[in-house]
Design an enzyme around this catalytic site. Structure first.
Site, PDB file in Angstrom:
ATOM      1  CB  SER A  73      84.371  -2.399  35.216  1.00  0.00           C
ATOM      2  OG  SER A  73      83.196  -2.858  36.232  1.00  0.00           O
ATOM      3  CE1 TYR A 166      82.682  -7.811  34.675  1.00  0.00           C
ATOM      4  CE2 TYR A 166      80.896  -6.403  35.856  1.00  0.00           C
ATOM      5  CZ  TYR A 166      82.407  -6.500  35.501  1.00  0.00           C
ATOM      6  OH  TYR A 166      82.907  -5.466  35.412  1.00  0.00           O
ATOM      7  CB  SER A 167      80.111 -11.252  40.796  1.00  0.00           C
ATOM      8  OG  SER A 167      79.912 -10.959  42.005  1.00  0.00           O
ATOM      9  CG  ASN A 168      81.213  -4.929  40.377  1.00  0.00           C
ATOM     10  OD1 ASN A 168      82.012  -4.398  39.560  1.00  0.00           O
ATOM     11  ND2 ASN A 168      79.908  -4.959  39.649  1.00  0.00           N
ATOM     12  N   GLY A 310      84.234   0.010  31.231  1.00  0.00           N
ATOM     13  CA  GLY A 310      83.763   0.402  32.519  1.00  0.00           C
ATOM     14  C   GLY A 310      82.468   1.159  32.420  1.00  0.00           C
TER      15      GLY A 310
END
Length: 355
Positions: A73, A166-168, A310
């Site tokens: 990330s 949190y969301s990709n 990440g």
């Protein structure tokens, strides 16, 4: 039998810091990660690199100093920089709905792209569900529309702008925005606007179907339980992360990236200020805050550092840079499942900044 290799530290200008090396040694010998490696730069520009553990559990090869790792990330910060450059160029509005750029694409139960702004995406305040839990168990190639579709089959987490999660999915959409506005691939824009501008010679966005890591690297590992054997997961298709987590880099390149970002080499002052405007995000630890693709975390010696971190298959990275020129990055060659291990990783990063 594989014999653990002696820890190593290399440095320029001053004596290596024993605290950082001891921290890496403990991550390997007490916490059980296969390998740990770090790069630390002080405010005078002196850089030190450290390694501990074994780079390849089959051959017993050393951990390559400053080897390439999958940075997960941390990719999001690269994505946010490109979007904010487009904002500075007048091509994107931070508070403009994503519908303006990707009409009709963002729809679902409680989900409406007319109410989700670009800022919501970059700050994880959109309410869009994270697609990652809904992917196939076995790794395969994904396209960005597939990743988005996996998320949109599920209802919104909350109304846009009313909370933080949190969301990709947010950063897949940000990558799609970059492609739509520029007419070029996400990889081309990141390479031209960030990687080449800062001369990040060991950083790249893997090509479609590219499963290996190009340069010298420690192997990445995973296992199903604490007493299960390690499985080598170095070679895999990373497309499930795309603009949210697909990139490869080194600790020293990440130091160069975050330092260059904070010093104004990538963004005008106005956009950098927006990036550093934060909301609480204890997902990243006590008193952590999230800006636009950028996390601030407090230091035990005072002040904060700015970075992201990440987590991806086989690798975990933590670190960032401070306003006074310090930088530190640490990687371990597995995704620790024990929160205590991650606290130890954060402690070593803090030690690197506060030594």
């Amino acid at each position: 039998m594989i014999v653990a290799l002696a820890p190593q530290a290399a440095f320029a200008g001053t004596r290596p810091d024993r605290g950082v090396q001891q921290g890496l040694n403990a991550l390997v010998h007490a916490d059980g990660v296969p390998a740990a490696l770090a790069s630390v730069r002080d405010r005078h520009g002196h850089t030190r690199t450290y390694t501990a553990g074994i780079g390849d559990l089959v051959t017993g090869a050393e951990v390559p100093r400053d080897g390439q790792v999958r940075i997960g990330s941390n990719t999001k910060t690269f994505t946010a920089v490109v979007v904010l450059q487009l904002v500075a160029e007048g091509k994107v509005g931070l508070d403009t709905p994503i519908e303006t750029y990707l009409p009709g694409l963002v729809r679902g139960e409680g989900i409406d792209g007319r109410r989700i702004t670009v800022r919501h995406l970059l700050q994880h305040t959109s309410g869009l569900p994270n697609y990652v839990p809904y992917l196939d168990d076995e790794p395969r190639s994904y396209t960005s529309p597939e990743l988005l579709a996996a998320a949109l089959r599920h209802k919104a987490d909350f109304e846009p702008g009313t909370s933080w999660r949190y969301s990709n999915t947010n950063y897949v959409l940000a990558g799609m925005l970059i492609e739509k506005v520029t007419g070029h691939s996400y990889a081309e824009e990141v390479d031209r606007r960030v990687i080449k501008r800062l001369a990040l010679r060991h950083t790249y966005f893997p090509k479609p179907g590219e499963v290996d890591i190009r340069q010298r690297h420690p192997h990445g590992y995973d296992r199903s339980s604490a007493d299960a054997p390690w499985q080598d997961v170095t070679e895999l298709d990373p497309s499930w992360g795309w603009a949210a987590g697909q990139m490869v880099s080194t600790n020293s390149d990440l130091n160069r990236f975050f330092s260059g970002l904070l010093s104004g080499r990538l963004l005008p002052e106005a956009q950098l200020a927006q990036m550093r405007t934060t909301v609480p995000a204890e997902y990243f630890g006590p008193s952590a805050r999230y800006g636009l693709g950028l996390v601030s975390k407090p230091l035990s010696c005072g002040g904060v550092y700015w970075g992201h971190g990440g987590s991806t298959t086989g690798y975990e990275t933590r670190g960032g840079a401070t306003d006074d020129g310090r930088a530190a990055e640490l990687a371990v060659t597995t995704q620790p499942g024990d929160p205590a291990v991650m606290r130890h990783v954060d402690t070593v990063v803090d030690r690197a900044f506060c030594r």
